[in-house]
Scaffold this motif. Structure first.
Motif, short mmCIF file in Angstrom:
data_model
loop_
_atom_site.label_atom_id
_atom_site.label_comp_id
_atom_site.label_asym_id
_atom_site.label_seq_id
_atom_site.Cartn_x
_atom_site.Cartn_y
_atom_site.Cartn_z
N LEU A 75 -51.23 45.06 48.08
CA LEU A 75 -50.15 45.39 47.16
C LEU A 75 -48.78 45.23 47.80
CD1 LEU A 75 -49.39 46.45 44.38
CD2 LEU A 75 -49.64 48.79 45.28
N ASP A 76 -48.65 45.58 49.06
CA ASP A 76 -47.35 45.45 49.73
C ASP A 76 -46.91 43.99 49.77
OD1 ASP A 76 -45.14 46.51 51.44
OD2 ASP A 76 -46.07 45.17 52.90
N ALA A 77 -47.83 43.09 50.09
CA ALA A 77 -47.50 41.67 50.12
C ALA A 77 -47.14 41.17 48.73
CB ALA A 77 -48.67 40.87 50.69
N ALA A 78 -47.89 41.60 47.72
CA ALA A 78 -47.62 41.16 46.35
C ALA A 78 -46.21 41.54 45.93
CB ALA A 78 -48.65 41.76 45.40
N LYS A 79 -45.83 42.78 46.21
CA LYS A 79 -44.50 43.23 45.82
C LYS A 79 -43.41 42.47 46.58
CE LYS A 79 -45.77 47.91 44.41
NZ LYS A 79 -45.63 49.36 44.71
N ARG A 80 -43.65 42.22 47.87
CA ARG A 80 -42.65 41.53 48.69
C ARG A 80 -42.51 40.06 48.28
NH1 ARG A 80 -43.99 41.50 54.45
NH2 ARG A 80 -41.90 40.62 54.65
N ILE A 81 -43.54 39.50 47.69
CA ILE A 81 -43.47 38.12 47.20
C ILE A 81 -42.85 38.07 45.81
CG2 ILE A 81 -44.83 36.14 46.43
CD1 ILE A 81 -46.83 36.81 48.67
N LEU A 82 -43.33 38.93 44.92
CA LEU A 82 -42.96 38.81 43.50
C LEU A 82 -41.49 39.10 43.24
CD1 LEU A 82 -46.07 40.37 41.75
CD2 LEU A 82 -45.45 37.96 41.94
N THR A 83 -40.93 40.11 43.89
CA THR A 83 -39.54 40.46 43.59
C THR A 83 -38.58 39.31 43.89
OG1 THR A 83 -39.95 42.82 43.89
CG2 THR A 83 -37.66 42.06 44.09
N PRO A 84 -38.59 38.72 45.10
CA PRO A 84 -37.67 37.60 45.34
C PRO A 84 -38.06 36.34 44.58
CG PRO A 84 -39.03 38.01 47.28
CD PRO A 84 -39.27 39.15 46.34
N LEU A 85 -39.37 36.11 44.38
CA LEU A 85 -39.78 34.93 43.61
C LEU A 85 -39.23 34.99 42.20
CD1 LEU A 85 -41.43 32.35 43.06
CD2 LEU A 85 -43.39 33.85 42.56
N HIS A 86 -39.36 36.12 41.55
CA HIS A 86 -38.89 36.23 40.17
C HIS A 86 -37.37 36.18 40.08
CE1 HIS A 86 -42.86 37.97 38.40
NE2 HIS A 86 -43.00 36.78 38.97
N GLN A 87 -36.68 36.71 41.06
CA GLN A 87 -35.22 36.56 41.07
C GLN A 87 -34.83 35.09 41.24
OE1 GLN A 87 -34.58 39.52 44.25
NE2 GLN A 87 -33.33 40.68 42.82
N SER A 88 -35.59 34.37 42.04
CA SER A 88 -35.33 32.94 42.23
C SER A 88 -35.57 32.16 40.94
CB SER A 88 -36.23 32.37 43.34
OG SER A 88 -35.96 33.00 44.58
N ILE A 89 -36.65 32.49 40.23
CA ILE A 89 -36.96 31.83 38.96
C ILE A 89 -35.82 32.06 37.97
CG2 ILE A 89 -38.49 31.88 36.95
CD1 ILE A 89 -39.79 30.45 39.25
N ARG A 90 -35.32 33.29 37.91
CA ARG A 90 -34.20 33.59 37.00
C ARG A 90 -32.97 32.76 37.36
NH1 ARG A 90 -36.06 39.02 38.10
NH2 ARG A 90 -37.12 39.90 36.26
N LEU A 91 -32.69 32.64 38.66
CA LEU A 91 -31.52 31.87 39.09
C LEU A 91 -31.67 30.39 38.75
CD1 LEU A 91 -30.89 33.54 42.56
CD2 LEU A 91 -29.30 33.54 40.62
N LEU A 92 -32.84 29.82 39.01
CA LEU A 92 -33.07 28.41 38.71
C LEU A 92 -32.95 28.14 37.21
CD1 LEU A 92 -36.06 27.75 41.13
CD2 LEU A 92 -33.77 26.75 41.32
N ASP A 93 -33.49 29.05 36.41
CA ASP A 93 -33.41 28.89 34.96
C ASP A 93 -31.97 28.96 34.47
OD1 ASP A 93 -34.55 28.96 32.16
OD2 ASP A 93 -33.61 30.94 32.21
N ALA A 94 -31.17 29.85 35.08
CA ALA A 94 -29.80 30.09 34.60
C ALA A 94 -28.79 29.11 35.17
CB ALA A 94 -29.38 31.51 34.96
N MET A 95 -29.16 28.34 36.19
CA MET A 95 -28.20 27.41 36.78
C MET A 95 -27.72 26.41 35.73
SD MET A 95 -29.68 26.63 40.59
CE MET A 95 -29.89 27.95 41.78
N PRO A 96 -26.40 26.15 35.67
CA PRO A 96 -25.88 25.23 34.66
C PRO A 96 -26.10 23.76 35.01
CG PRO A 96 -24.10 26.04 36.04
CD PRO A 96 -25.34 26.79 36.46
N VAL A 97 -26.75 23.50 36.13
CA VAL A 97 -26.99 22.11 36.56
C VAL A 97 -28.47 21.77 36.39
CG1 VAL A 97 -25.09 22.25 38.21
CG2 VAL A 97 -27.43 22.75 38.98
N PRO A 98 -28.80 20.48 36.28
CA PRO A 98 -30.22 20.10 36.17
C PRO A 98 -30.98 20.44 37.44
CG PRO A 98 -28.75 18.26 35.60
CD PRO A 98 -27.91 19.32 36.21
N VAL A 99 -32.18 20.95 37.26
CA VAL A 99 -33.10 21.22 38.37
C VAL A 99 -34.25 20.23 38.26
CG1 VAL A 99 -34.62 22.90 39.46
CG2 VAL A 99 -32.48 23.66 38.41
#
Length: 271
Positions: A75-99
């Motif tokens: 569980l500790d590893a899952a939480k440490r992976i998921l929180t930054p991964l999901h923040q990264s996904i949000r940032l990539l989705d919101a970027m105004p430039v093509p990814v």
């Protein structure tokens, strides 16, 4: 200093994010997820970036999460992976430039999620895809349950997610998960050809297009038409718009001249 598992390179206006754990097929562990978030934050705050490119070193784009770390730390590893991964996904989705995602080898689990959040995805022939989560008795992460139904439909999404059957690049292209498939030896060149075409286009217009297309599922037709009207007016109202039209007509005239010259050359050769 130890090498970061996620590298950021600048090439003109292109921000190239590269996964760099080739010895484990770029498997996503907590360190990699945290490095990805740090990199995405840098790119999101870079006004000079016009295109973001995602790729992986070695034999794969990303073969999913680091199962050894998950097994040891649970569980500790899952939480440490998921929180930054999901923040990264949000940032990539919101970027105004093509990814753009350029993928090869294995694309599974979190790797598939990262590929699906990209606006464009190009793959080498021979690339293998797998949802993979149900194979390890988990549900999904990285926005996969959001992106997959939008790309391939609900019924096909359920099949892909629940059965976790491997499929190839041609099948991924047919399903709508990919923009195009190229021979493996041509992946780098084809990727940069695409990136350069995007880099040359007006970033203000591309930002509006990305926003309009990504939010369209949440709008009624009336709301979407109004959003399109507002965006189009903002584009036309810019001082540089007449110059953009002049450049378009000049390029069109040059193409016409080249076509006429080619036709004349072909005609003289045939006679």
């Amino acid at each position: 200093m130890p090498r970061s598992p996620v590298l950021l390179e600048r090439n003109g206006h292109v921000a190239h994010i590269r996964f760099a754990r080739p010895e484990v097929l770029n498997a996503l562990n907590a360190e990699t997820a945290e490095a990805l978030l740090e990199t995405c934050l840098q790119v999101a705050n870079d006004p000079d970036a016009r295109v973001v490119l995602l790729s992986g070193e070695g034999r794969a784009f990303m073969a999913g999460g680091d199962l050894h770390e998950l097994r040891k730390q649970g569980l500790d590893a899952a939480k440490r992976i998921l929180t930054p991964l999901h923040q990264s996904i949000r940032l990539l989705d919101a970027m105004p430039v093509p990814v753009v995602a350029s993928v090869h080898g294995a694309v599974a689990g979190a790797g598939l999620s990262l590929m699906m959040v990209a606006d464009l995805a190009i793959a080498a022939e021979g690339t293998r895809f797998n949802f993979a989560y149900s194979d390890i008795a988990t549900s999904c992460d990285g926005g996969a349950s959001w992106a997959l139904p939008r790309l391939v439909g609900v019924r096909k999404s359920i099949e892909i997610a629940m059965l976790s059957e491997q499929f190839d690049a041609q099948e991924a292209l047919k399903l709508g998960l990919l923009t195009r498939v190229v021979p493996a030896a041509q992946l780098t060149q084809a990727t940069w050809n695409m990136v350069e075409r995007l880099q040359a286009r007006d970033p203000f217009a591309l930002a509006h297009l990305k926003r309009l297309l990504r939010t369209s599922f949440d709008n009624s037709l009336d709301r979407q038409l109004e959003a399109e009207r507002e965006a189009f007016v903002e584009c036309v109202a810019r001082p540089g718009f007449p110059a953009a039209l002049d450049a378009f007509f000049e390029a069109k005239a040059r193409r016409s001249v080249r076509q006429d010259q080619l036709a004349a050359t072909t005609a003289s050769t045939s006679t």
